[in-house]
Design an enzyme around this catalytic site. Sequence first.
Site, mmCIF file in Angstrom:
data_model
loop_
_atom_site.group_PDB
_atom_site.id
_atom_site.type_symbol
_atom_site.label_atom_id
_atom_site.label_comp_id
_atom_site.label_asym_id
_atom_site.label_seq_id
_atom_site.Cartn_x
_atom_site.Cartn_y
_atom_site.Cartn_z
ATOM 1 N N CYS A 225 0.807 -1.225 0.000
ATOM 2 C CA CYS A 225 0.000 0.000 0.000
ATOM 3 C C CYS A 225 0.837 1.270 0.000
ATOM 4 O O CYS A 225 0.290 2.377 0.009
ATOM 5 C CB CYS A 225 -0.976 -0.030 1.175
ATOM 6 S SG CYS A 225 -2.054 -1.475 1.070
ATOM 7 N N HIS B 113 -2.091 7.914 6.438
ATOM 8 C CA HIS B 113 -2.523 6.702 5.746
ATOM 9 C C HIS B 113 -3.908 6.316 6.266
ATOM 10 O O HIS B 113 -4.796 6.018 5.484
ATOM 11 C CB HIS B 113 -1.514 5.584 5.992
ATOM 12 C CG HIS B 113 -1.729 4.348 5.195
ATOM 13 N ND1 HIS B 113 -1.745 4.338 3.826
ATOM 14 C CD2 HIS B 113 -1.936 3.057 5.584
ATOM 15 C CE1 HIS B 113 -1.969 3.103 3.394
ATOM 16 N NE2 HIS B 113 -2.099 2.311 4.443
ATOM 17 N N HIS C 236 -9.983 2.094 1.032
ATOM 18 C CA HIS C 236 -8.555 1.859 0.832
ATOM 19 C C HIS C 236 -8.351 1.392 -0.603
ATOM 20 O O HIS C 236 -8.678 0.258 -0.955
ATOM 21 C CB HIS C 236 -8.053 0.811 1.821
ATOM 22 C CG HIS C 236 -6.558 0.749 1.897
ATOM 23 N ND1 HIS C 236 -5.737 1.197 0.875
ATOM 24 C CD2 HIS C 236 -5.721 0.315 2.875
ATOM 25 C CE1 HIS C 236 -4.485 1.036 1.213
ATOM 26 N NE2 HIS C 236 -4.437 0.501 2.428
#
Lengths: 391, 195
Positions: free
Chosen positions: A156, A285, A320
Amino acid sequence: MCDPAANLPVVAVAGCGAVTAVGEGVGALRAAMRANASGLRACERFRHPRFQSSVVGAAPATTSGVESDDPAFELAHAALHEAAGEAREVLSATLPTRLGLVLSTTKANIEALERLADGRPCSDAARRHLQPDLLAADLAALHGARGPVQCVSVACTSGLVALQQGAKLIQRGAADAVLVVGVDHLSAFVVGGFSSLKALDPVGCRPFDRDRCGLSPGEAGAAMVLARAELAPRGAVTLRGWGTSNDANHMTGPSRDGSGLAQAIRAALGAAGLRPEEIDYVNAHGTGTPYNDAMESAALRGVFGEACPPFSGAKGMLGHTLGAAGIVETILCVLAMRERLLPGTPRLGASADGVPASLVREPRAAERLDHVLKLSTGFGGCNGALILGHG
Amino acid sequence: MDKLTVTAASRVTAADLATARLGSRFGRMDLFSQLALLAVESLGINFDSLARDRVAICLAAATSSLATDVEFWKGRDAAGGLSPTLFTYTLPSAAIGELAIRHRLTGPNLCLVGGDALLLAEAADLIRRGEADACVCVSGDVVSAALAELIRVPATAGASALFLQRGGEGPHVLRENDRDIASWCAVISGAKNLG
């Protein structure tokens, strides 16, 4: 750390494009940022005992004109098309051989695997784009990038690493402009995988919330055109510095003390030649998992002490988006800097204990946004930090 | 320009795994991570002599994590459902995490998908920019029989590793256009450590 005295070319953002859960186009992203809106919805496709939650950030069908059974290609192409439109003047002044492309993805067109395994129709092109590097090559060919092509996949953190790689290509003279595109699409593969880890929040993710209990998968295509600053419009947002690191701690969980992410932030600050107090905003994040958000809070305290700058997270808006996350959330930072607006944290109720008090709940005007820090973390202990500046 | 030296290189295949003794954790990894770990182990590097936050890991995964993806997705109809353990390895960069954990390397990371032609140049760039002092470079590919059928390429399983350092000892200086990790492994023709 990069050497700020190395006299490397300055790299600027010449164009942005995005297709996300809040709509097609950067305009939709801007509107959602201003309204602190969430694009997360229950999706019939994922309402099944196999999945822990059906709440996802699904993107709309694109209107780019490309028809395929290849959602990754469609999302990436639509985002690139928009970004190239904004950067039209830069790209028209760039030779095709001096135009590069960097793709960020974790799963490329993983839907092809599902189709082939189930015996459903799957075109040769869709099958080909199971391989991320071939997706990158085809996107480069379609968008006239005949310079260097790379495909980056660092969990990620992929998006931030792709932006870093694009900037490096320009700084070392391999390209004058680079199309950086991130893409991942919603699939049973990914939703099922996170369900197997019990990592999804049944009601949708709530980054930094007291009651947060998991993430929400999202899909997006996000693209940025990077260029030598002298080619970009005056006053364009620039990439000032970056850093990556590894926790060396656990494959799926972050380090508890945030030291790995703090190391990446310090590397980025060093590369940018900035002190912590010069950062005006941090885009976290913020996955909404208990451990990630606690770790990020610890990392922010580790670097900034009690003077943590305003920060917020976007995954309550977009979900996400994995390989696209670093890029689409950096685009949010660019929009925030252009509009001098601190983005909020959609779907936040009560802040969790231990979260720095500077968490931004609702969007608000900023006195200044000269330097913005974007953070990413990922499986395998990867951490990334990127600092944006003006001019 | 800084002198960069290749101080070790190695090449392993699936056949080498039979004699590998790398702990219980090793057995739970996917084949790509196992090969990457064994290739780096074969370098014989003593990481204790290095600042671990100054050692980067750069990985090239020729066919991404597709072989593991196929294995993982086979579990969709299994009684226990999809495997959370295998899901962890459905990322091409998973081997970076395993390498970092095993050797406690906290420096920068990069994973490129689709061959290793750019790997040495990117690793060298990391060092020359001052982001790291050394880099563990790994190039690997796992194409299982099931994947071979799917993407229509021959089955294979192997990994090469190379250790690149600023300065360093020995005659093996990295040249500007050195790109081929396989050639480095061939050059040493079985000598595991060049330092």
